[in-house]
Write a protein that holds these residues in place. Structure first.
Motif, PDB file in Angstrom:
ATOM      1  N   UNK A  58    -133.899  82.172  35.492  1.00 57.54           N
ATOM      2  CA  UNK A  58    -134.813  83.319  35.458  1.00 57.54           C
ATOM      3  C   UNK A  58    -134.397  84.378  36.486  1.00 57.54           C
ATOM      4  N   UNK A  59    -133.669  83.939  37.543  1.00 55.19           N
ATOM      5  CA  UNK A  59    -133.271  84.901  38.574  1.00 55.19           C
ATOM      6  C   UNK A  59    -131.964  85.609  38.238  1.00 55.19           C
ATOM      7  N   UNK A  60    -131.271  85.139  37.184  1.00 58.27           N
ATOM      8  CA  UNK A  60    -130.003  85.776  36.806  1.00 58.27           C
ATOM      9  C   UNK A  60    -130.200  87.245  36.445  1.00 58.27           C
ATOM     10  N   UNK A  61    -131.443  87.596  36.074  1.00 58.89           N
ATOM     11  CA  UNK A  61    -131.724  88.973  35.648  1.00 58.89           C
ATOM     12  C   UNK A  61    -131.881  89.930  36.828  1.00 58.89           C
ATOM     13  N   UNK A  62    -131.951  89.400  38.062  1.00 56.14           N
ATOM     14  CA  UNK A  62    -132.165  90.304  39.198  1.00 56.14           C
ATOM     15  C   UNK A  62    -130.916  91.153  39.428  1.00 56.14           C
ATOM     16  N   UNK A  63    -131.026  92.147  40.300  1.00 52.52           N
ATOM     17  CA  UNK A  63    -129.959  93.153  40.447  1.00 52.52           C
ATOM     18  C   UNK A  63    -128.678  92.595  41.054  1.00 52.52           C
ATOM     19  N   UNK A  64    -128.748  91.376  41.603  1.00 55.35           N
ATOM     20  CA  UNK A  64    -127.591  90.871  42.350  1.00 55.35           C
ATOM     21  C   UNK A  64    -126.678  89.966  41.535  1.00 55.35           C
ATOM     22  N   UNK A  65    -126.962  89.840  40.234  1.00 53.36           N
ATOM     23  CA  UNK A  65    -126.076  89.044  39.384  1.00 53.36           C
ATOM     24  C   UNK A  65    -126.554  87.615  39.254  1.00 53.36           C
ATOM     25  N   UNK A  66    -125.810  86.792  38.490  1.00 51.22           N
ATOM     26  CA  UNK A  66    -126.248  85.419  38.217  1.00 51.22           C
ATOM     27  C   UNK A  66    -126.291  84.558  39.480  1.00 51.22           C
TER      28      UNK A  66
END
Ligand code: ZN
Length: 660
Positions: A59-67
């Motif tokens: 679910x955090x892969x979508x954040x701005x910092x990549x997978x």
């Protein structure tokens, strides 16, 4: 129904346990409680569990910092490239803040004290690497031995940095794989730093990274590389220094050489007899990098044989693919100042205290005082604070183990055991010292290293200045020479001379107890993984998932202990020192912690108080007599749980040096 037949209720539970594969009773009890509270989950298969754990992190892969995970091709010694998976720290940080709980609170408290980070005042990343062994250590092959790297921020301060969840694991890989990589951990660390500071997605040093707080508002965090903390073996790996005798073994000094004494072949026993900081010629960061660069340029022009000699003389194990050779990091990489010696390994893990303690007991023995033999009985008389109950002090002095200590000429036990026993041993050494006046110098040498360890333990609890630490270290090293123990001064004695500088520079000096405890999180997960093909992926998924979940859930309170200022615990039945009542003649009061409790969210303890007897500050103990009086004390006023032994009508407590 007869009493011998189980009731239907009990039988149902027993049938469940016999029908299912083994889980501990406590674990099963918690599983059943969870199901009762939350209902039976829709998906039940092992495959679904794996998928849901992976999805939880994805679910955090979508954040701005990549997978969350990055795979980097690393050069192997045979010239091929191997894909190696590592954690994307920026995304893990994002997740750790978003879920709230421990890590978020650490950051919040640092922001409260220091104000926001900025381009001019970035936070500093601390990096720790070490090997740990998840599998049965007695197995023929340590196939699951792994290298781990954890990171945190200097700004959290010494006390928060002593909690396991203040550290984020960003690399776990089997040692057998790391051994195939050219430059081993040095190349790994280079890749880790490059992905953090020179990735495509963000630049924490120059632009900062955006983090979402649990309430939806945002932080911008600027951070740069702070320092590395490691034991000597990991330092050799990561910084590619030889560290052996006959060559320059210390990255921070240009004039120190360790020497193997005649007839000795064990590199660990090479000695370095420098006793004063003024004896050291410190290497600057520029000189250190230039030394590596000179070796690098010789590679092209030297014969292989000559090059080997240059490697030996300069103290480097050459690889162009490691930390030292990385052009991207050169602007801010300061190899000498960014390396901090871990004082736990220097003093308590085959370290200065292991050697000093063994030497003084041996000296007493030679003079006819059988302290080795008596110590087992003495130790049985003492009670440690419950936080240290895993230390079996009397066992350390069983006949077989005493033989092993004497054979090795050092105490062979856990580092944490040394911390528990040295204060008690000091008590007996001081008690019997007058019987052996001929050992005055040896006693002084032992007491001097006790003072060094006291001082190191006090950092973070009271203010300790770098120069005070230096002065105590110099006294101890000199006393060792005076005691004719110079032949025992291994390289770990030398590390002590650099710790004052690190303390002065960083205003903190971390021991690695916490990171070694963190290893247990890795080993708990890794031991259970049987499919070695997906070993690293499985470890990462479980390790990160567990930590995020644990942090998000917040601290679990139990009625068994209280957390004191500074983070230590005091348990029910511990003997504690607490702030003296106005009317008391003692420096602190002392009592038996009977029950922790809470009123209106504030924590208190019911304590049975002893009345003050005597205090001998130079001998680190106080005596107290029994009385039948109880008081309620706010937890904030409890100073420390202490080690004690019973007297005829009271107790004798050792006094921690920071409360003296
Ligand atoms: Zn040095």
């Amino acid at each position: 129904m007869s009493a011998s037949q189980p009731s239907k209720k009990l039988k149902g539970l027993n049938d469940l346990r016999r029908q299912c594969p083994f889980v501990t009773k406590q674990a099963l009890s918690e599983i059943l409680q969870y199901v009762e509270d939350h209902g039976v989950p829709d998906a039940k298969s092992a495959k679904s569990m794996r998928r849901s754990a992976v999805a939880d992190l994805q679910q955090y892969d979508e954040c701005a910092h990549g997978p969350m995970f990055i795979t980097e091709p690393m050069l192997c010694q045979d010239g091929s490239h191997m894909p190696v998976c590592m954690v994307n720290l920026l995304t893990f940080l994002y997740a750790a803040v978003k879920v709230g709980g421990h890590f978020y609170e650490c950051m919040q408290s640092a922001f409260d004290v220091l104000g926001p980070s900025s381009l001019e005042a970035p936070w500093r990343l601390i990096m720790y690497s070490d090997e740990c062994l998840p599998a049965n250590p007695l197995a023929a092959h340590a196939r699951k031995k792994v290298w781990c790297t954890y990171v945190s921020f200097k700004e959290f301060g010494q006390q928060l940095l002593s909690k396991e969840d203040s550290w984020l694991p960003i690399f776990v890989q089997r040692s057998s794989t790391v051994a195939e990589i050219e430059g081993h951990m040095s190349q790994v660390i280079k890749h880790l730093l490059c992905t953090i500071f020179h990735g495509k997605m963000a630049s924490p040093q120059h632009l900062g990274i955006m983090l979402d707080k649990p309430d939806g508002s945002k932080w911008r965090l600027y951070f740069t590389l702070g320092y590395f903390i490691q034991d000597g073996a990991s330092q050799r790996e990561c910084f590619t220094i030889k560290g052996d005798s006959g060559s320059k073994f210390c990255l921070k000094c240009s004039n120190q050489v360790a020497i193997l004494l005649e007839g000795e072949t064990d590199e660990e026993k090479a000695v370095c007899k420098a006793t004063k900081k003024s004896d050291l010629v410190l290497t600057s960061n520029e000189e250190c990098l230039q030394s590596w660069d000179r070796l690098h340029s010789r590679k092209a022009t030297c014969t292989a044989k000559d090059f080997k000699l240059w490697e030996q003389a300069s103290g480097w194990t050459y690889t162009p693919h490691g930390l030292m050779g990385c052009a991207l990091l050169r602007d801010y990489f300061q190899p000498c100042t960014m390396f901090v010696h871990d004082w736990m390994h220097a003093t308590c893990s085959s370290g200065v205290m292991n050697i000093g303690l063994c030497s003084i007991l041996e000296a007493f023995q030679t003079e006819g005082l059988q302290l080795w033999k008596a110590m087992q009985g003495y130790m049985a008389d003492w009670t440690l604070p419950r936080a240290f109950e895993s230390c079996k002090m009397a066992d350390i002095f069983s006949a077989a183990r005493v033989a092993a200590h004497r054979q090795a000429a050092k105490m062979k036990c856990q580092a944490s055991d040394i911390l528990c026993i040295y204060t008690i041993c000091r008590y007996y050494v001081q008690l019997f010292a007058s019987r052996v006046p001929q050992l005055q110098k040896q006693v002084l040498a032992f007491l001097a290293i006790c003072t060094v360890l006291d001082t190191l333990c006090s950092i973070g609890k009271i203010q300790v200045l770098g120069r005070d630490l230096d002065q105590k270290v110099e006294v101890a090293l000199n006393a060792f020479i005076e005691a004719n123990w110079g032949h025992l001064m291994t390289k770990k004695f030398h590390w002590l001379l650099h710790m004052g500088d690190s303390l002065q520079e960083l205003q903190q000096l971390l021991p690695c107890w916490c990171m070694e405890r963190k290893h247990k999180q890795v080993t708990a997960v890794a031991t259970k993984i049987t499919n070695l093909k997906y070993f690293e992926q499985s470890v990462y998924t479980e390790l990160l998932g567990e930590q995020l979940h644990r942090m998000g859930r917040g601290t679990v309170c139990t009625s068994n202990f209280v957390i004191l200022q500074g983070g230590a615990r005091a348990y029910r039945n511990d003997v504690v020192l607490f702030k003296a009542e106005e009317t008391s003649s003692a420096k602190w009061d002392c009592g038996h912690l009977q029950a922790p409790f809470k009123i209106d969210g504030k924590a208190f303890c019911l304590i049975q108080v002893y009345s003050f007897g005597t205090y001998k500050p130079e001998k680190f103990f106080a005596t107290w007599t029994n009385q039948d009086r109880r008081v309620v004390v706010p937890v904030a006023e409890i100073l420390s749980a202490v080690t004690y032994t019973c007297l005829k009508d009271g107790i004798l407590t050792l006094i921690p040096s920071h409360l003296k």
